[in-house]
Design a protein around this motif. Sequence first.
Motif, mmCIF file in Angstrom:
data_model
loop_
_atom_site.group_PDB
_atom_site.id
_atom_site.type_symbol
_atom_site.label_atom_id
_atom_site.label_comp_id
_atom_site.label_asym_id
_atom_site.label_seq_id
_atom_site.Cartn_x
_atom_site.Cartn_y
_atom_site.Cartn_z
ATOM 1 N N GLN A 47 0.818 -1.329 -0.008
ATOM 2 C CA GLN A 47 0.077 0.039 0.021
ATOM 3 C C GLN A 47 0.977 1.241 -0.017
ATOM 4 N N VAL A 48 1.866 1.026 0.738
ATOM 5 C CA VAL A 48 3.001 2.622 0.665
ATOM 6 C C VAL A 48 3.498 2.648 -0.680
ATOM 7 N N GLN A 49 3.937 1.348 -1.416
ATOM 8 C CA GLN A 49 4.252 1.275 -2.717
ATOM 9 C C GLN A 49 3.196 2.333 -3.530
ATOM 10 N N LYS A 50 2.284 1.807 -3.436
ATOM 11 C CA LYS A 50 1.116 2.440 -4.499
ATOM 12 C C LYS A 50 0.754 3.884 -3.922
ATOM 13 N N TYR A 51 1.077 4.236 -2.788
ATOM 14 C CA TYR A 51 0.889 5.774 -2.569
ATOM 15 C C TYR A 51 2.031 6.411 -3.103
ATOM 16 N N GLU A 52 3.308 5.765 -3.030
ATOM 17 C CA GLU A 52 4.298 6.563 -3.472
ATOM 18 C C GLU A 52 4.547 6.570 -5.098
ATOM 19 N N ARG A 53 3.693 5.771 -5.691
ATOM 20 C CA ARG A 53 3.906 5.723 -7.124
ATOM 21 C C ARG A 53 2.705 6.797 -7.656
ATOM 22 N N GLY A 54 1.936 7.014 -6.643
ATOM 23 C CA GLY A 54 0.715 7.673 -6.946
ATOM 24 C C GLY A 54 -0.414 6.759 -7.601
ATOM 25 N N ALA A 55 -0.424 5.417 -7.486
ATOM 26 C CA ALA A 55 -1.462 4.659 -8.093
ATOM 27 C C ALA A 55 -2.823 4.817 -7.165
ATOM 28 N N ASN A 56 -2.255 4.833 -5.832
ATOM 29 C CA ASN A 56 -3.423 5.332 -5.002
ATOM 30 C C ASN A 56 -3.670 6.324 -4.262
ATOM 31 N N ARG A 57 -4.616 7.043 -4.110
ATOM 32 C CA ARG A 57 -4.691 8.351 -3.442
ATOM 33 C C ARG A 57 -4.518 8.095 -1.866
ATOM 34 N N VAL A 58 -3.827 9.031 -1.429
ATOM 35 C CA VAL A 58 -3.701 9.274 0.254
ATOM 36 C C VAL A 58 -4.960 10.026 0.808
ATOM 37 N N SER A 59 -5.549 9.723 1.497
ATOM 38 C CA SER A 59 -6.540 10.384 2.400
ATOM 39 C C SER A 59 -6.040 11.266 3.076
ATOM 40 N N ALA A 60 -6.788 12.373 3.748
ATOM 41 C CA ALA A 60 -6.273 13.483 4.498
ATOM 42 C C ALA A 60 -5.854 12.896 5.747
ATOM 43 N N SER A 61 -6.581 12.072 6.340
ATOM 44 C CA SER A 61 -6.360 11.189 7.748
ATOM 45 C C SER A 61 -5.018 10.668 7.503
ATOM 46 N N LYS A 62 -4.828 9.793 6.506
ATOM 47 C CA LYS A 62 -3.698 8.873 6.173
ATOM 48 C C LYS A 62 -2.431 9.826 5.891
ATOM 49 N N LEU A 63 -2.620 11.008 5.272
ATOM 50 C CA LEU A 63 -1.422 11.747 4.850
ATOM 51 C C LEU A 63 -1.015 12.515 6.233
ATOM 52 N N TYR A 64 -2.000 12.789 7.299
ATOM 53 C CA TYR A 64 -1.697 13.262 8.492
ATOM 54 C C TYR A 64 -0.810 12.265 9.377
ATOM 55 N N GLU A 65 -1.181 11.267 9.137
ATOM 56 C CA GLU A 65 -0.318 9.994 9.846
ATOM 57 C C GLU A 65 1.043 9.753 9.439
ATOM 58 N N ILE A 66 1.119 9.865 7.940
ATOM 59 C CA ILE A 66 2.177 9.608 7.231
ATOM 60 C C ILE A 66 3.329 10.805 7.573
ATOM 61 N N ALA A 67 2.687 12.085 8.070
ATOM 62 C CA ALA A 67 3.505 13.146 8.319
ATOM 63 C C ALA A 67 4.032 12.975 9.567
ATOM 64 N N LYS A 68 3.147 12.651 10.483
ATOM 65 C CA LYS A 68 3.594 12.601 12.035
ATOM 66 C C LYS A 68 4.796 11.249 11.757
ATOM 67 N N SER A 69 4.512 10.198 11.071
ATOM 68 C CA SER A 69 5.620 8.971 11.266
ATOM 69 C C SER A 69 6.863 9.532 10.490
ATOM 70 N N LEU A 70 6.770 10.392 9.561
ATOM 71 C CA LEU A 70 7.821 10.853 8.741
ATOM 72 C C LEU A 70 8.494 12.357 9.211
ATOM 73 N N GLN A 71 7.886 12.799 10.652
ATOM 74 C CA GLN A 71 8.507 14.070 11.219
ATOM 75 C C GLN A 71 8.430 15.083 10.361
ATOM 76 N N SER A 72 7.290 15.479 9.669
ATOM 77 C CA SER A 72 7.154 16.557 8.827
ATOM 78 C C SER A 72 6.013 16.998 9.007
ATOM 79 N N SER A 73 5.774 18.201 8.284
ATOM 80 C CA SER A 73 4.262 18.701 8.253
ATOM 81 C C SER A 73 3.537 18.269 7.133
ATOM 82 N N VAL A 74 2.171 18.461 7.002
ATOM 83 C CA VAL A 74 1.399 17.886 6.035
ATOM 84 C C VAL A 74 1.722 18.631 5.080
#
Length: 145
Positions: A47-74
């Motif tokens: 699923q992370v691979q699909k997000y990174e390729r742009g094959a699947n869209r990242v929801s707002a809540s998942k993007l928030y979690e990704i930002a938190k995990s990767l120590q960055s702002s949305v």
Amino acid sequence: MNTTTPDQERSPNPVDLHVGARIRMRRKILGVSQERLADDLGLTFQQVQKYERGANRVSASKLYEIAKSLQSSVSYFFEGLADPTDVDGFEENGSEQFVHDFLMTPEGLELAALFPRIGKSRVRRRILDLVRSMAEDLVEEESQD
């Protein structure tokens, strides 16, 4: 009335490509594996691979979690995109695809991370001249075949 062609329906949205490339770039800069990010998010690494390729869209809540995990702002994941209030900003001119394709290669991502660390502009210019020369030589070789 739907004005999209079948090819347009299958190709990822330029915004999804950009966000995915920024996720990949941030993850790689931090040295985080797809598996570790997936574990943090409760996803599979596919699923992370699909997000990174742009094959699947990242929801707002998942993007928030990704930002938190990767120590960055949305907002980090949207940096470099055209202003959405500029109607012409999202015309597909190939630049988003070009950047995405570059960042999806291990070499491109490493170059993107290391190049700004070269402090001397003269050295950066020489590297650019070298790459440009090599690319021109390749085009000449291909045209002779």
